[in-house]
Design a protein around this motif. Sequence first.
Motif, PDB file in Angstrom:
ATOM      1  N   PRO A 113       6.656   3.421 -14.756  1.00 26.89           N
ATOM      2  CA  PRO A 113       5.544   4.246 -15.261  1.00 26.89           C
ATOM      3  C   PRO A 113       5.484   4.269 -16.786  1.00 26.89           C
ATOM      4  O   PRO A 113       4.413   4.345 -17.371  1.00 26.89           O
ATOM      5  CB  PRO A 113       5.823   5.632 -14.689  1.00 26.89           C
ATOM      6  CG  PRO A 113       7.231   5.610 -14.218  1.00 26.89           C
ATOM      7  CD  PRO A 113       7.612   4.178 -13.982  1.00 26.89           C
TER       8      PRO A 113
ATOM      9  N   ALA B  48       2.485   1.625  -3.421  1.00 27.63           N
ATOM     10  CA  ALA B  48       1.474   2.037  -4.404  1.00 27.63           C
ATOM     11  C   ALA B  48       1.197   3.533  -4.315  1.00 27.63           C
ATOM     12  O   ALA B  48       1.092   4.215  -5.340  1.00 27.63           O
ATOM     13  CB  ALA B  48       0.191   1.239  -4.207  1.00 27.63           C
ATOM     14  N   ARG B  49       1.104   4.038  -3.111  1.00 26.99           N
ATOM     15  CA  ARG B  49       0.860   5.479  -2.933  1.00 26.99           C
ATOM     16  C   ARG B  49       2.057   6.319  -3.344  1.00 26.99           C
ATOM     17  O   ARG B  49       1.904   7.353  -3.981  1.00 26.99           O
ATOM     18  CB  ARG B  49       0.489   5.774  -1.491  1.00 26.99           C
ATOM     19  CG  ARG B  49      -0.901   5.317  -1.143  1.00 26.99           C
ATOM     20  CD  ARG B  49      -1.260   5.707   0.253  1.00 26.99           C
ATOM     21  NE  ARG B  49      -2.592   5.232   0.588  1.00 26.99           N
ATOM     22  CZ  ARG B  49      -3.120   5.317   1.784  1.00 26.99           C
ATOM     23  NH1 ARG B  49      -2.447   5.870   2.777  1.00 26.99           N
ATOM     24  NH2 ARG B  49      -4.327   4.858   2.008  1.00 26.99           N
ATOM     25  N   LEU B  50       3.247   5.898  -2.959  1.00 22.22           N
ATOM     26  CA  LEU B  50       4.446   6.676  -3.279  1.00 22.22           C
ATOM     27  C   LEU B  50       4.715   6.741  -4.778  1.00 22.22           C
ATOM     28  O   LEU B  50       5.172   7.770  -5.291  1.00 22.22           O
ATOM     29  CB  LEU B  50       5.680   6.076  -2.598  1.00 22.22           C
ATOM     30  CG  LEU B  50       5.889   6.343  -1.133  1.00 22.22           C
ATOM     31  CD1 LEU B  50       7.113   5.581  -0.631  1.00 22.22           C
ATOM     32  CD2 LEU B  50       6.067   7.832  -0.876  1.00 22.22           C
ATOM     33  N   TYR B  51       4.474   5.633  -5.467  1.00 23.14           N
ATOM     34  CA  TYR B  51       4.869   5.520  -6.869  1.00 23.14           C
ATOM     35  C   TYR B  51       3.695   5.507  -7.845  1.00 23.14           C
ATOM     36  O   TYR B  51       3.900   5.326  -9.035  1.00 23.14           O
ATOM     37  CB  TYR B  51       5.752   4.284  -7.056  1.00 23.14           C
ATOM     38  CG  TYR B  51       7.081   4.462  -6.349  1.00 23.14           C
ATOM     39  CD1 TYR B  51       8.097   5.205  -6.928  1.00 23.14           C
ATOM     40  CD2 TYR B  51       7.291   3.936  -5.088  1.00 23.14           C
ATOM     41  CE1 TYR B  51       9.304   5.395  -6.279  1.00 23.14           C
ATOM     42  CE2 TYR B  51       8.495   4.120  -4.428  1.00 23.14           C
ATOM     43  CZ  TYR B  51       9.490   4.849  -5.031  1.00 23.14           C
ATOM     44  OH  TYR B  51      10.688   5.049  -4.372  1.00 23.14           O
ATOM     45  N   HIS B  52       2.511   5.704  -7.336  1.00 23.99           N
ATOM     46  CA  HIS B  52       1.313   5.789  -8.193  1.00 23.99           C
ATOM     47  C   HIS B  52       1.164   4.559  -9.090  1.00 23.99           C
ATOM     48  O   HIS B  52       0.989   4.666 -10.305  1.00 23.99           O
ATOM     49  CB  HIS B  52       1.333   7.075  -9.025  1.00 23.99           C
ATOM     50  CG  HIS B  52       1.576   8.295  -8.196  1.00 23.99           C
ATOM     51  ND1 HIS B  52       0.623   8.814  -7.339  1.00 23.99           N
ATOM     52  CD2 HIS B  52       2.674   9.073  -8.052  1.00 23.99           C
ATOM     53  CE1 HIS B  52       1.122   9.867  -6.730  1.00 23.99           C
ATOM     54  NE2 HIS B  52       2.364  10.049  -7.127  1.00 23.99           N
ATOM     55  N   VAL B  53       1.264   3.393  -8.440  1.00 29.40           N
ATOM     56  CA  VAL B  53       1.054   2.126  -9.134  1.00 29.40           C
ATOM     57  C   VAL B  53      -0.041   1.363  -8.406  1.00 29.40           C
ATOM     58  O   VAL B  53      -0.389   1.680  -7.267  1.00 29.40           O
ATOM     59  CB  VAL B  53       2.350   1.280  -9.203  1.00 29.40           C
ATOM     60  CG1 VAL B  53       3.418   1.986 -10.016  1.00 29.40           C
ATOM     61  CG2 VAL B  53       2.867   0.932  -7.818  1.00 29.40           C
ATOM     62  N   GLU B  54      -0.598   0.368  -9.058  1.00 29.80           N
ATOM     63  CA  GLU B  54      -1.623  -0.469  -8.435  1.00 29.80           C
ATOM     64  C   GLU B  54      -0.984  -1.325  -7.333  1.00 29.80           C
ATOM     65  O   GLU B  54       0.063  -1.933  -7.541  1.00 29.80           O
ATOM     66  CB  GLU B  54      -2.269  -1.385  -9.476  1.00 29.80           C
ATOM     67  CG  GLU B  54      -3.108  -0.658 -10.491  1.00 29.80           C
ATOM     68  CD  GLU B  54      -4.346  -0.037  -9.871  1.00 29.80           C
ATOM     69  OE1 GLU B  54      -4.925  -0.642  -8.951  1.00 29.80           O
ATOM     70  OE2 GLU B  54      -4.717   1.059 -10.314  1.00 29.80           O
ATOM     71  N   GLU B  55      -1.627  -1.348  -6.192  1.00 27.71           N
ATOM     72  CA  GLU B  55      -1.117  -2.121  -5.062  1.00 27.71           C
ATOM     73  C   GLU B  55      -0.896  -3.586  -5.427  1.00 27.71           C
ATOM     74  O   GLU B  55       0.084  -4.203  -4.998  1.00 27.71           O
ATOM     75  CB  GLU B  55      -2.101  -2.001  -3.898  1.00 27.71           C
ATOM     76  CG  GLU B  55      -1.625  -2.558  -2.611  1.00 27.71           C
ATOM     77  CD  GLU B  55      -2.594  -2.311  -1.469  1.00 27.71           C
ATOM     78  OE1 GLU B  55      -2.568  -3.113  -0.522  1.00 27.71           O
ATOM     79  OE2 GLU B  55      -3.374  -1.329  -1.499  1.00 27.71           O
TER      80      GLU B  55
ATOM     81  N   HIS C  21      14.629   6.471  -8.851  1.00 25.79           N
ATOM     82  CA  HIS C  21      13.337   6.037  -8.329  1.00 25.79           C
ATOM     83  C   HIS C  21      13.344   5.760  -6.825  1.00 25.79           C
ATOM     84  O   HIS C  21      12.290   5.675  -6.205  1.00 25.79           O
ATOM     85  CB  HIS C  21      12.858   4.785  -9.080  1.00 25.79           C
ATOM     86  CG  HIS C  21      12.326   5.076 -10.442  1.00 25.79           C
ATOM     87  ND1 HIS C  21      13.107   5.523 -11.467  1.00 25.79           N
ATOM     88  CD2 HIS C  21      11.079   4.988 -10.933  1.00 25.79           C
ATOM     89  CE1 HIS C  21      12.368   5.686 -12.546  1.00 25.79           C
ATOM     90  NE2 HIS C  21      11.130   5.367 -12.245  1.00 25.79           N
TER      91      HIS C  21
ATOM     92  N   ARG D 109       0.822  -1.211   0.000  1.00 26.47           N
ATOM     93  CA  ARG D 109       0.000   0.000   0.000  1.00 26.47           C
ATOM     94  C   ARG D 109       0.859   1.266   0.000  1.00 26.47           C
ATOM     95  O   ARG D 109       0.607   2.213  -0.736  1.00 26.47           O
ATOM     96  CB  ARG D 109      -0.934   0.014   1.203  1.00 26.47           C
ATOM     97  CG  ARG D 109      -1.839   1.247   1.217  1.00 26.47           C
ATOM     98  CD  ARG D 109      -2.732   1.288   2.428  1.00 26.47           C
ATOM     99  NE  ARG D 109      -3.448   0.034   2.563  1.00 26.47           N
ATOM    100  CZ  ARG D 109      -4.102  -0.340   3.631  1.00 26.47           C
ATOM    101  NH1 ARG D 109      -4.145   0.436   4.689  1.00 26.47           N
ATOM    102  NH2 ARG D 109      -4.744  -1.482   3.667  1.00 26.47           N
TER     103      ARG D 109
END
Length: 109
Positions: free
Chosen positions: A76, A48-55, A92, A45
Motif C-alpha cells: 500500500p 484484491a478485496r482483502l487487501y484493497h489492491v487492483e485485481e 500482512h 479477486r
Amino acid sequence: MPEPTLADLAHEVRSKNAGPFWVTVELFMRDAQGYRIAADLVSERVIARLYHVEESTVRLFRIPSLDVVKISFPRPVSQGSLRDRDVHAGQHHVPLARLPVTGRRGENS
C-alpha cells in the motif's frame, strides 16, 4: 462454533517483503486436501478485496507439488516510507489467514 479459516487448514501462513514495493503472502497447507481448498478459494479477486489492491496487479502462484499457494501484490505504501506501518510486511498475512473456508469459493467471492 467459529467457521474454519485458511489458518486452520495451514501448517503456516506468512507474509514478507518482496522488495520495497511488493508483499508476498504464502499459504503452506498441511495436506493435499487443504491445498485444494486454498487453491480453489484464493483468487485474484479475493486478494484484491482483502487487501484493497487492483485485481490486475495480483500475482498468484499455485504449487501443488508442495501444497503451497503464493500470492504477491503491491504494498500500500513503499517499504520504510513515512506511512509504512509494517516495514517487514510481517503482518500482512492476517486477513488471508482469517478467511473462512466453509461455503466459499474464490470465483464467487
